[in-house]
Every structure is written in C-alpha cells, then in structure tokens.
Design an enzyme around this catalytic site. Structure first.
Site, PDB file in Angstrom:
ATOM      1  N   CYS A   2     128.844  85.070  50.289  1.00 39.87           N
ATOM      2  CA  CYS A   2     129.179  86.467  50.055  1.00 39.87           C
ATOM      3  C   CYS A   2     128.882  86.860  48.611  1.00 39.87           C
ATOM      4  O   CYS A   2     128.879  86.019  47.723  1.00 39.87           O
ATOM      5  CB  CYS A   2     130.666  86.684  50.284  1.00 39.87           C
ATOM      6  SG  CYS A   2     131.246  86.127  51.869  1.00 39.87           S
ATOM      7  N   ARG A  27     121.292  85.294  48.487  1.00 44.03           N
ATOM      8  CA  ARG A  27     122.340  84.319  48.778  1.00 44.03           C
ATOM      9  C   ARG A  27     122.596  84.185  50.274  1.00 44.03           C
ATOM     10  O   ARG A  27     123.266  83.262  50.702  1.00 44.03           O
ATOM     11  CB  ARG A  27     123.640  84.762  48.112  1.00 44.03           C
ATOM     12  CG  ARG A  27     123.571  84.613  46.624  1.00 44.03           C
ATOM     13  CD  ARG A  27     124.766  85.216  45.980  1.00 44.03           C
ATOM     14  NE  ARG A  27     124.987  84.570  44.714  1.00 44.03           N
ATOM     15  CZ  ARG A  27     125.807  83.557  44.536  1.00 44.03           C
ATOM     16  NH1 ARG A  27     126.513  83.085  45.521  1.00 44.03           N
ATOM     17  NH2 ARG A  27     125.939  83.013  43.364  1.00 44.03           N
ATOM     18  N   TRP A  73     129.184  87.047  54.388  1.00 46.00           N
ATOM     19  CA  TRP A  73     128.690  85.906  55.176  1.00 46.00           C
ATOM     20  C   TRP A  73     129.848  85.534  56.081  1.00 46.00           C
ATOM     21  O   TRP A  73     130.876  85.051  55.609  1.00 46.00           O
ATOM     22  CB  TRP A  73     128.333  84.777  54.207  1.00 46.00           C
ATOM     23  CG  TRP A  73     128.021  83.468  54.831  1.00 46.00           C
ATOM     24  CD1 TRP A  73     128.884  82.442  55.077  1.00 46.00           C
ATOM     25  CD2 TRP A  73     126.734  83.023  55.258  1.00 46.00           C
ATOM     26  NE1 TRP A  73     128.209  81.391  55.625  1.00 46.00           N
ATOM     27  CE2 TRP A  73     126.897  81.711  55.748  1.00 46.00           C
ATOM     28  CE3 TRP A  73     125.464  83.591  55.274  1.00 46.00           C
ATOM     29  CZ2 TRP A  73     125.832  80.977  56.254  1.00 46.00           C
ATOM     30  CZ3 TRP A  73     124.417  82.846  55.774  1.00 46.00           C
ATOM     31  CH2 TRP A  73     124.601  81.555  56.250  1.00 46.00           C
ATOM     32  N   ASN A  99     135.361  87.188  48.240  1.00 50.17           N
ATOM     33  CA  ASN A  99     134.571  85.990  48.557  1.00 50.17           C
ATOM     34  C   ASN A  99     135.543  84.828  48.632  1.00 50.17           C
ATOM     35  O   ASN A  99     136.472  84.754  47.814  1.00 50.17           O
ATOM     36  CB  ASN A  99     133.574  85.660  47.441  1.00 50.17           C
ATOM     37  CG  ASN A  99     132.447  86.664  47.355  1.00 50.17           C
ATOM     38  OD1 ASN A  99     132.313  87.527  48.208  1.00 50.17           O
ATOM     39  ND2 ASN A  99     131.642  86.537  46.312  1.00 50.17           N
ATOM     40  N   GLY A 100     135.291  83.896  49.551  1.00 55.37           N
ATOM     41  CA  GLY A 100     136.157  82.720  49.635  1.00 55.37           C
ATOM     42  C   GLY A 100     136.911  82.713  50.959  1.00 55.37           C
ATOM     43  O   GLY A 100     136.542  83.437  51.897  1.00 55.37           O
ATOM     44  N   GLU A 482     114.124  64.192  50.350  1.00 53.23           N
ATOM     45  CA  GLU A 482     113.964  65.575  49.933  1.00 53.23           C
ATOM     46  C   GLU A 482     112.883  66.263  50.779  1.00 53.23           C
ATOM     47  O   GLU A 482     113.020  67.434  51.147  1.00 53.23           O
ATOM     48  CB  GLU A 482     113.624  65.640  48.432  1.00 53.23           C
ATOM     49  CG  GLU A 482     113.297  67.004  47.893  1.00 53.23           C
ATOM     50  CD  GLU A 482     114.398  68.054  48.081  1.00 53.23           C
ATOM     51  OE1 GLU A 482     115.511  67.723  48.516  1.00 53.23           O
ATOM     52  OE2 GLU A 482     114.100  69.239  47.815  1.00 53.23           O
ATOM     53  N   LYS A 486     113.604  69.612  52.970  1.00 53.43           N
ATOM     54  CA  LYS A 486     112.867  70.874  52.823  1.00 53.43           C
ATOM     55  C   LYS A 486     112.347  71.318  54.184  1.00 53.43           C
ATOM     56  O   LYS A 486     112.464  72.479  54.545  1.00 53.43           O
ATOM     57  CB  LYS A 486     111.675  70.744  51.851  1.00 53.43           C
ATOM     58  CG  LYS A 486     111.994  70.718  50.391  1.00 53.43           C
ATOM     59  CD  LYS A 486     112.439  72.034  49.808  1.00 53.43           C
ATOM     60  CE  LYS A 486     113.926  72.167  49.808  1.00 53.43           C
ATOM     61  NZ  LYS A 486     114.741  71.402  48.929  1.00 53.43           N
ATOM     62  N   GLU A 489     115.232  72.506  56.610  1.00 50.75           N
ATOM     63  CA  GLU A 489     115.996  73.718  56.279  1.00 50.75           C
ATOM     64  C   GLU A 489     115.168  74.988  56.361  1.00 50.75           C
ATOM     65  O   GLU A 489     115.696  76.038  56.686  1.00 50.75           O
ATOM     66  CB  GLU A 489     116.739  73.598  54.955  1.00 50.75           C
ATOM     67  CG  GLU A 489     115.895  73.545  53.732  1.00 50.75           C
ATOM     68  CD  GLU A 489     116.721  73.337  52.474  1.00 50.75           C
ATOM     69  OE1 GLU A 489     117.900  73.689  52.444  1.00 50.75           O
ATOM     70  OE2 GLU A 489     116.159  72.808  51.500  1.00 50.75           O
ATOM     71  N   HIS A 505     114.652  48.159  61.921  1.00 51.65           N
ATOM     72  CA  HIS A 505     116.044  47.876  62.300  1.00 51.65           C
ATOM     73  C   HIS A 505     116.610  48.956  63.219  1.00 51.65           C
ATOM     74  O   HIS A 505     117.815  49.074  63.365  1.00 51.65           O
ATOM     75  CB  HIS A 505     116.916  47.741  61.046  1.00 51.65           C
ATOM     76  CG  HIS A 505     116.504  46.598  60.179  1.00 51.65           C
ATOM     77  ND1 HIS A 505     116.623  45.289  60.578  1.00 51.65           N
ATOM     78  CD2 HIS A 505     115.923  46.561  58.958  1.00 51.65           C
ATOM     79  CE1 HIS A 505     116.160  44.489  59.629  1.00 51.65           C
ATOM     80  NE2 HIS A 505     115.717  45.248  58.633  1.00 51.65           N
ATOM     81  N   LYS A 600     122.478  80.436  49.419  1.00 58.76           N
ATOM     82  CA  LYS A 600     121.957  79.835  48.200  1.00 58.76           C
ATOM     83  C   LYS A 600     122.993  78.989  47.472  1.00 58.76           C
ATOM     84  O   LYS A 600     122.725  77.883  47.060  1.00 58.76           O
ATOM     85  CB  LYS A 600     121.411  80.923  47.273  1.00 58.76           C
ATOM     86  CG  LYS A 600     120.804  80.389  45.989  1.00 58.76           C
ATOM     87  CD  LYS A 600     119.598  79.482  46.276  1.00 58.76           C
ATOM     88  CE  LYS A 600     119.045  78.804  45.061  1.00 58.76           C
ATOM     89  NZ  LYS A 600     118.163  77.690  45.409  1.00 58.76           N
TER      90      LYS A 600
HETATM   91  C1  F6R Z   1     118.398  72.560  49.519  1.00 60.07           C
HETATM   92  C2  F6R Z   1     119.419  73.283  48.825  1.00 60.07           C
HETATM   93  C3  F6R Z   1     120.830  72.777  48.900  1.00 60.07           C
HETATM   94  C4  F6R Z   1     121.393  72.710  47.479  1.00 60.07           C
HETATM   95  C5  F6R Z   1     122.878  72.335  47.507  1.00 60.07           C
HETATM   96  C6  F6R Z   1     123.457  72.221  46.103  1.00 60.07           C
HETATM   97  O1  F6R Z   1     117.149  73.096  49.341  1.00 60.07           O
HETATM   98  O2  F6R Z   1     119.137  74.252  48.194  1.00 60.07           O
HETATM   99  O3  F6R Z   1     120.925  71.549  49.543  1.00 60.07           O
HETATM  100  O4  F6R Z   1     120.643  71.776  46.762  1.00 60.07           O
HETATM  101  O5  F6R Z   1     123.597  73.293  48.227  1.00 60.07           O
HETATM  102  O6  F6R Z   1     123.328  73.412  45.387  1.00 60.07           O
HETATM  103  P1  F6R Z   1     123.516  73.454  43.823  1.00 60.07           P
HETATM  104  O7  F6R Z   1     122.382  72.681  43.230  1.00 60.07           O
HETATM  105  O8  F6R Z   1     123.477  74.900  43.461  1.00 60.07           O
HETATM  106  O9  F6R Z   1     124.831  72.815  43.524  1.00 60.07           O
END
Ligand code: F6R
Length: 605
Positions: A2, A27, A73, A99-100, A482, A486, A489, A505, A600
């Site tokens: 949010c 976000r 959100w 928010n929260g 990673e 990517k 997601e 295994h 985000k």
């Molecule tokens: C993946 C992604 C998330 C963030 C995670 C931590 O692409 O963006 O997995 O890496 O939510 O976010 P921060 O770095 O802002 O603590």
C-alpha cells in the site's frame, strides 16, 4: 504494498495526491482513493483499479488544499471501491489512510459495533477512523485523538489522518510501516515512500517506529506515543524525479538492467585504494582492530537480497577466510537466533524497509549483535537501525523485480570481503587482483548487454516450457537461485534452482525434454564437474542452456560472458539471466514491472 500520500499547503491537494499516487504505482496495488477537506467537509473518491481510474473519477472541481491519498493492496477484504481507503468515521469528519495490518481489528470491530458503529467496509483499517472519530469528540484535538486511539491498536501501521473540523493539519504515525515527511515552501507533504514526494521536495524527515507527527503548511512537530516531543533533522535525498522516469525504455526492468554498468561503477566509486589494494568503507564505523575481531559473518535478507547475501558469504569466505553464511531474514527472526559477540551480522535490503529484515535487525540489536546494513535507500529504516554499513548508490529501483540492486549488493560484498581480507591474510597481490577485477566489471557488463538480441531469441525458444531447472556449483549456486527467482517472479514459469552436485540425489528424476535446464558453468576449478553434470542431464534427454565462459557440445545453447576473476564471475553470470527472464516475460505477455501478487517492498509480516 500500500502507498500513502498527504498534502497540506496553499495549492489544490487532489492533483498533488494523484501525482504522488502515480509515483507509488510501482509498489503494486489493486485500488486507490483520496479525500480532501473543503469548507469543513470531506470529499472522497475511491475506485478499484489503477490511479488513472481514480484520476478519471475525480471531478475537475475537487477543491481542497489539504488531503490524503492511498493505493491499496488487499489483505482484509477483496479489492473493491468500498474497501479502498480513505475510511471515514460515522460523522464523516475523520478520514484515515492506513498501511499495515491491525491485528486486533476483529475485537475492536465487535466492540465498536456493540457501541452502535456501522462499518462500511470489510477492512481492518476502518476501525481506525471510527476509533479516532470517537476520541476526537472527547478531546477536540486530532493529535490527542490519534494518540489515544492508537493505544488500543495492536499491529503495524503507517497512517495519515485528516479532520474536517481542523482543516489546517494532518496527523501521521508510524509503527512498522514507513512514513516520511516532505518539507516544502509553506507546504508540507507526507508519504510512505520518498518517490511520492520527489517532484515537490528533496528535504525529508523519516519517522521512527512509535513516532507521530502533526504537519501543517508552515511546519511540523514530531512526538512519541507517550506525547514527548522529538527533535528531527531533515536531510536531502540525492535522487530526483528523473531517476523515477523510464528513460524511454518499454519497461523499468529493462532500464534498470541496462543501467548496471553505471550503477556498479557508482557502488565502487571512491571505495578502492590503489596504493594498498584495500577498500575504503568509512560507513562501517569500525577500526582495524574491531574488524579483525570477528570470527564469523552472518548475512540476512529476503528474496533476491538473500541470494545476493549467499553470493556475499561465498566472497567473504574466499577472500577473508572467515566462515560466512546467509539466511532468509524472515526465518532468522522467528527462530530465536543465538547471537554471538564475535559474529558480524550483515542485513541486506534494497528498500531498507522490508519488515522481516527490519524485525531481524531489531532482534539482533536487542541481543547486542553488531549489525551492518547493505542498503540502497538512504535514510531508510534498516539503514537507520544498523550500526553502520554500505550504501549501494544504485539509484531508485522501480520495477518490482530486483536487478541493479542485486548486482550492486554483490559488488558491495566484494568490497567488504576485500576489506575484511586485507586486515587478515589476503595478500596485497590478491587485493590488487580483486581491485582490478572490480574495475573491469562495468565494461564487461556493457559487453554482456550487447548479447541482448541473442538472449531474447533464447528466451523465446524456452519460454513455452512448463518449467525450468537452474543448476550451479558453489559460486554458481547463488547465480542459479537468482536466475530461477527472476524467471518465476516475472514470467510465472515454474523455476527451481539446485546445486548441480545435488541433482543426482533426487531432482534428476524430473529431467526430461519438457524441463530444460539453465546450467551455470564458469571456467573455474569445478568446470569438469559441471560438464559431467551436463552429460548426466543430456543422457536423460534434458535440454540445456549453458551460461559460462565457453561453449560446449554438451549444451543445446550457450551464452558466453566475459571472464573476470573467479571470485567475481558470479556477478557477471547473473546478468544474462536477468535478460533471459525479462524477455521470457515479454514473450509471455506478462506485466513485467508489476508481476501478479507481488509488491516492491514488503512492509508487512
Ligand atoms: C525479487 C525481489 C524480492 C526482494 C525482497 C527483499 O526480485 O525483488 O525478492 O529482493 O522482497 O526486498 P528488499 O531488498 O527491499 O529488502
């Protein structure tokens, strides 16, 4: 998650609130709304959908020079017009954006309903407007009413509240969900993220957990939940509105991938010493003696930040020969960790606001742990909470999926490893080798970016697979994790990452032509072992896309990247996987910058 924006000043609030909400779109959200005060009455508009839909629903004459806005959100109650914020009290005097999560919302709701309050929405947030609405009648002070109302609330919040009867002030409060004040010329702003303010001011003040503020056109006061005034020093944000534009790229994600030569260079700038081949990391606030005293390094972060931490742990073990490992902060905080005085803790976060990481840092601090932060957002909660650290200087990351912050974090770890190594046993010659390797990175990233067309072809070729396996050994394993993260997601293609050595295994049973493998195969001492793994996959008719420093007949396709020092190669090997995921997502027509179900920065538990 949010987003909150608030404005008080001489101008019409609605266009400013809408502009701020647009800046928060990245976000992720499902509905939006705003409220302004005019002639001692509230006017609100709320819609399910995008900020553009809200803007279309706001009439041209929506006058009011004070107001609050929100992007929601959904957590409690589906996305809908009524569940969107702001929420009002029964007399339509108080409007609240939140928010929260209010954990005792059900109990408070039952109590208020028992007292005759009728609720409009299914949200947990609406209890706040009713609680404050009841209190404001008793006290006739919005500040006092918010203070009293929050005493009965359990949970996390960032809130902004207006009172139609007091149209000169907004009260904001923070507990676990960020609130930042923006200081203008005879006008004041508040938001959950500086992105919403940056067009109007770069002078900001961050609230701490448990802190509140009253903002008026001509200033602000901050105070604690027991009404003690606090003193705050504003600071200047070094990002400007231009950093939040997409720079002519079709997606922020591609812009941010393409920025990496520059962002990596910024992370390195001024931090390497050519005379002694050491790293200058003044922000660590530690002298050489203290730096030598640590016997372990424990790294925590969430999601991609955690995977970059795995890369960091590898770098620290190799260069500094200190046992190091990484763990998801979201797990760490819940398992009552043993905190030792000779362990250096490092928390990683792009946003600096991830709740799980922040809570883990707070737990560490409570237990006396020494915690450094590797953070992108200057002045963010994690940056403030840690004892020192390294800022990434990668500029704001707007796309939900992390790319440039990931590489900059890995680079920051290389600097930290060099620093820890050079106060121990890392030789000047090796220090020099690493410094030279780091200096080559921006140019080599540039070179990898020229492979985009080829990677796009490969992404199209593999994007229709129902799933993909990513494998790597030791240094290659965090790269594989990673890469899989990517892909899943942003393209929603199922992707699983395994240490290459673990295939036999169990997961080898999955290998078939329908489950292609992306294999990370650097030219290092494990090359032969990795090539053997490719043979094993091939023998099971698995298709293979190899990412490494050479081609191999064992693979169906190869992406060859420039070679650096073995310790630094993982940073470069990550970049083709970002491009691969991006083009797979585009080929599948996904909402690349705002993948479904994700936000985000995750400021809730
Ligand atoms: C993946 C992604 C998330 C963030 C995670 C931590 O692409 O963006 O997995 O890496 O939510 O976010 P921060 O770095 O802002 O603590």
């Amino acid at each position: 998650m949010c987003g909150i924006v608030a404005y008080v000043g001489p101008k019409d609030a609605a266009p400013i609130l809408l502009e701020g909400l647009q800046r928060l779109e990245y976000r992720g959200y499902d509905s939006a709304g705003l409220a302004v005060v005019n002639a001692k009455s509230l006017r609100t508009r709320k819609v399910k959908g995008r900020v553009a839909d809200l803007a279309a629903a706001v009439p041209a004459k929506f006058k009011g020079t004070i107001g609050i806005g929100h992007t929601r959100w959904a957590t409690h109650g589906a996305p809908s017009d009524v569940n969107a914020h702001p929420h009002l009290d029964q007399e339509q005097r108080i409007a609240v954006v939140h928010n929260g999560i209010i954990e005792n919302a059900d109990e408070l709701r039952r109590r208020l309903e028992g007292e005759g309050v009728k609720f409009e929405s299914e949200t947990d947030s609406e209890v706040l407007s009713h609680l404050i609405g009841r209190m404001v009648k008793d006290t006739d002070s919005l500040r006092e009413a918010v203070l009293r109302a929050l005493k009965s609330v359990v949970g996390t919040y960032g809130i902004a509240v207006v009172d139609a009867q007091r149209p000169g002030e907004i009260v904001v409060a923070r507990n676990g969900s960020p609130i930042v004040l923006g200081l203008g010329e005879k006008e004041m702003f508040a938001a959950s993220d500086v992105a919403a303010l940056i067009r109007y001011t770069r002078q900001v003040v961050h609230l701490e957990d448990g802190e509140l503020a009253v903002i008026k056109a001509d200033g602000f006061t901050t105070f604690t939940s027991d009404a003690r005034e606090t003193a705050k020093e504003p600071f200047t944000v070094d990002w400007d509105a231009g950093h939040y534009d997409n720079g002519g790229y079709e997606h922020y994600l591609l812009k941010e991938i393409s920025e990496q030569p520059e962002t990596v260079a910024r992370t390195l700038r001024g931090r390497m010493d050519d005379r002694f081949h050491i790293a200058h990391l003044g922000g660590l606030n530690m002298d050489a003696r203290e730096t030598r005293s640590f016997r372990r390094v424990k790294i925590i972060g969430c999601g991609s930040a955690y995977y970059s931490g795995q890369m960091g742990a590898q770098l620290i073990e190799e260069l500094a020969r200190i046992p190091a490992d990484a763990e998801p902060a979201s797990e760490f905080r819940y398992r009552s960790p043993v905190v030792e005085p000779d362990t250096l803790y490092v928390a990683i976060s792009q946003s600096g606001e991830t709740y799980d990481t922040l809570a883990a840092v707070q737990e560490l601090k409570r237990k006396g742990g020494r915690v450094l932060g590797i953070v992108n957002t200057v002045g963010s909660a994690i940056a403030r909470e840690t004892d020192g650290g390294i800022y990434l200087h990668a500029g704001p990351e707007v796309s939900v999926a992390s790319t440039k912050a990931f590489t900059s974090t890995a680079v920051a770890f290389a600097l930290l490893a060099l620093h820890l190594g050079r106060v121990r046993d890392l030789s000047p010659a090796d220090g020099r080798r690493i410094c030279e390797g780091l200096r080559r990175l921006p140019e080599q990233i540039e070179e990898i970016l020229t492979l985009e067309d080829r990677i796009k072809e490969l992404a199209k070729k593999y994007a229709d697979a129902p799933g993909m396996m990513f494998v790597g050994r030791v240094r290659g394993y965090p790269v594989a994790r990673e890469g899989a993260q990517k892909l899943k997601e942003i393209s929603y293609v199922h992707a699983e990452a395994y240490p290459a050595s673990e295939l036999k295994h169990g997961p080898l049973a999955l290998i078939s032509p329908e489950l292609p493998t992306v294999a990370i195969v650097p030219d290092d001492e494990l090359l032969d072992k990795n090539l053997t793994t490719l043979g094993e996959i091939r023998a099971r008719h698995g298709r293979i896309l190899m990412v490494g420093h050479r081609t191999s007949e064992a693979a169906d396709d190869c992406i060859v990247v420039p070679k650096n020092e073995v310790e630094l190669d993982p940073i470069l090997l990550t970049i083709p996987l970002q491009l691969f995921a991006y083009h797979a997502a585009v080929a599948l027509d996904r909402d690349v910058d705002r993948p479904r179900n994700l936000a985000k920065s995750v400021t809730v538990e």
